[in-house]
Design an enzyme around this catalytic site. Structure first.
Site, PDB file in Angstrom:
ATOM      1  N   ALA A 188      32.587  31.543  45.230  1.00 32.26           N
ATOM      2  CA  ALA A 188      33.917  31.007  45.575  1.00 32.26           C
ATOM      3  C   ALA A 188      33.801  29.857  46.571  1.00 32.26           C
ATOM      4  CB  ALA A 188      34.820  32.122  46.099  1.00 32.26           C
ATOM      5  N   GLY A 225      42.546  47.983  41.256  1.00 28.39           N
ATOM      6  CA  GLY A 225      42.639  46.648  40.655  1.00 28.39           C
ATOM      7  C   GLY A 225      41.463  45.752  41.001  1.00 28.39           C
ATOM      8  N   ASP A 240      29.199  38.297  34.169  1.00 30.34           N
ATOM      9  CA  ASP A 240      29.715  37.291  35.090  1.00 30.34           C
ATOM     10  C   ASP A 240      28.637  36.871  36.097  1.00 30.34           C
ATOM     11  OD1 ASP A 240      32.212  35.883  35.780  1.00 30.34           O
ATOM     12  OD2 ASP A 240      31.900  36.844  37.722  1.00 30.34           O
ATOM     13  N   LYS A 277      26.645  33.107  36.648  1.00 30.84           N
ATOM     14  CA  LYS A 277      26.396  32.458  37.940  1.00 30.84           C
ATOM     15  C   LYS A 277      24.898  32.165  38.109  1.00 30.84           C
ATOM     16  CE  LYS A 277      30.425  34.722  39.954  1.00 30.84           C
ATOM     17  NZ  LYS A 277      30.980  35.646  40.939  1.00 30.84           N
ATOM     18  N   GLY A 296      38.444  35.582  45.758  1.00 30.36           N
ATOM     19  CA  GLY A 296      39.760  35.467  46.391  1.00 30.36           C
ATOM     20  C   GLY A 296      40.326  34.097  46.091  1.00 30.36           C
TER      21      GLY A 296
END
Lengths: 364, 364
Positions: free
Chosen positions: A156, A209, A223, A227, A345
């Site tokens: 991120a 969640g 995923d 990366k 985030g």
């Protein structure tokens, strides 16, 4: 006099909303860099808002709120229907444009738009990993001109790609990159270490969640593999996603189950994971789900899965959902360069994109 | 066609030598950035080698070897005597020049040269902390135009300043920076934690050449205070070095002693440090020598000295000579962004300078 930079943004989900907010809030930084960021198009999967000179701040904010309430841009007062991102780039692009992808769209959906953008001399800023983890030829095409930023794809907002780029630019020889890039898997491995059963912690993460609707989308490690592939390719490797030695957190025969079947049979996985955890613990080591990337002139290796790390490894100190990446190089040989922090985030992912946008703006 | 960028370098010690080596070795990165780095002057305290178009690679390497063997540039075959860095910048500078300071020279020695350079539109790349930790007015002057890089002043090659700059540019609100920036003090605190007496570990560090000739230059914390001040000023604070709440690792009355007296009386300090260590340990906390930087709109605080950190603090995991810095901000509030790694050494310090040079080159 600030130079206008035109932005076409794909996606107005949580990351896209955070980015529009940050773009509007950083007029001062923009001025310091001699630029003026102007949205000319905001698109979601089948709609868009456009304005050739610039969408007004109020319109951007209203579109963002509209999406938060579950609306689709096609249905917004000022929106219209579109399902062709390439056509959008074609009509809205002009000199000094940056095309931003905050979606998780499939490569085929966005690649034609990217290709057109680059051919026109526009730049790209991507939080979407999929186009970069697609065929090597596509990677080569996207990165050839150096007019692309993808900081947000790994860790991120953490300065992972920029640090790697800095090591390469200053001619350091990067020998190994190791890291944990999934907050969800970090949480699960931490629970395992504390003695919680695998099934219980997956159920908890899903309930909160923290996993995708189908937890296998996290547990597959795919995923993380994307990366790792992006890091390896940044290092210069020619590799495909299929070259990643990927070990999911469930056996192969669980892949074909329906979601309900998978969830029902979750407890079957507990002994396997508990055994792994125990074996590693008995050796005084630690079990972490991560990636190990080694790129050499002759051979490269890309391993993604449960890693056994000794107490000296920076990953050993990792607990919970933080991302951690360690760079081992000729200069950082005795001890690695380590970056750690929240790696997911909306706000931090958007800031990674915005950092790219500010940098790219200066070369347009 | 690559744009020539002209370099004037002060200092050809270990960092300066490493930098010349890296500049010569990065022709490829330079080409990728469309630049061609050319040394027009290499200076040490009283000599220089110059060439208006560019010093040849062989000459640079020979000067470097000459210095390694203890020579002075004034005595090099191609060298000449100079004791005025401003005059050197005056005669050797031209459009697109970067003045590099790899020395630890006093501010007054280098500031006039920096001032002239900036007035001519040249850029500065500094590993020298002293001019940046001098009077606030000088900081303001040096940084006003944004044509300065000083990554190497904090954490050597670790991406500390660039990460801070990125957080500020993307409008994050940095609430606190904490860090350990001295490998020597990190070693000493680590030994203390293992039960070694303070005096014994200082003697060992001195014997190994890890301290300055007078260990008080490290133990005073002044170097850490300079780094903390540079971070605080980057955050926008208006502060002087005297505003740092600095606690050295020796009592005030030890400051006036001769070096021999100080070394002879070192054992007197053992109970004090051992008591501090014990008290912190009994609380389940850790004693680290570091800096805590908080910059607010109303008040700012800059604390440098032995810090008591709890087990949740990233500094708690630090052992030995690594540097570690944690950024707490609006976006990184629950958990900080942490960078860790070797924060000293010629090659990594030079790479910090080279990263600045590559970045600055694109704006000249």
């Amino acid at each position: 006099m600030a130079t206008p930079i035109f932005l076409i943004q794909f996606g107005l989900g949580t990351v896209g909303q955070a980015l529009t907010e940050q773009v509007l809030a950083t007029r001062e930084s923009q001025a310091r860099y001699g630029i003026d960021l102007r949205y000319v198009a905001l698109a979601d999967s089948d709609g868009a808002l456009v304005s050739e000179r610039a969408l007004e701040d109020g319109v951007i904010q209203s579109a963002s709120r509209f999406k938060q309430r579950g609306g689709r841009l096609a249905e917004h007062d000022l929106g219209y229907y579109q399902d062709n991102l390439k056509a959008l780039v074609d009509t809205m692009g002009q000199p000094r444009t940056i095309v931003i992808d905050t979606t998780a769209a499939a490569p085929d959906t966005v690649f034609p738009a990217f290709e057109l953008a680059l051919s026109r001399g526009y730049a790209l800023a991507l939080a979407n990993k999929k186009p970069l983890a697609d065929a090597q030829a596509r990677w080569d095409h996207l990165t050839a001109g150096g007019r692309i930023g993808y900081e947000a794809t790994v860790g991120a907002g953490l300065p992972v790609i920029s640090t790697l780029r800095y090591l390469l630019d200053t001619n350091d020889e990067v020998t190994k990159i190791e890291g944990a890039f999934s907050g969800t898997l970090g949480f699960l491995m931490g629970e395992l270490e504390c003695g919680t059963s695998f099934s219980a912690s997956v159920r908890e993460a899903k309930a909160r969640g923290w996993t995708e609707p189908d937890p296998r989308d996290d547990l597959s490690g795919l995923d993380v593999a994307r990366k790792a592939l992006i890091l390896a390719r940044t290092l210069g490797a020619t590799l495909e996603l299929a070259d990643v030695a990927l070990t999911p957190l469930y056996p192969a025969d669980f892949a074909a189950l329906s979601l309900d079947e998978f969830m029902a049979r979750l407890e079957e996985l507990d002994p396997l994971l508990a055994d792994q955890q125990r074996a590693v613990q008995e050796r005084g080591a630690f079990l972490r789900y991560g990636a190990s990337v080694k790129v050499g002139q002759e051979t490269s290796s890309l391993v993604v899965g449960p890693l056994t790390v000794d107490s000296e490894n920076p990953l050993a100190a990792l607990r919970g959902p933080d991302n951690l990446i360690s760079f081992h190089s000729a200069r950082y040989s005795a001890r690695p360069l380590v970056i750690r922090g929240p790696g997911a985030g909306a706000a931090v992912t958007a800031s990674g994109l915005l950092g790219d946008i500010l940098r790219l703006s200066q070369h347009l």
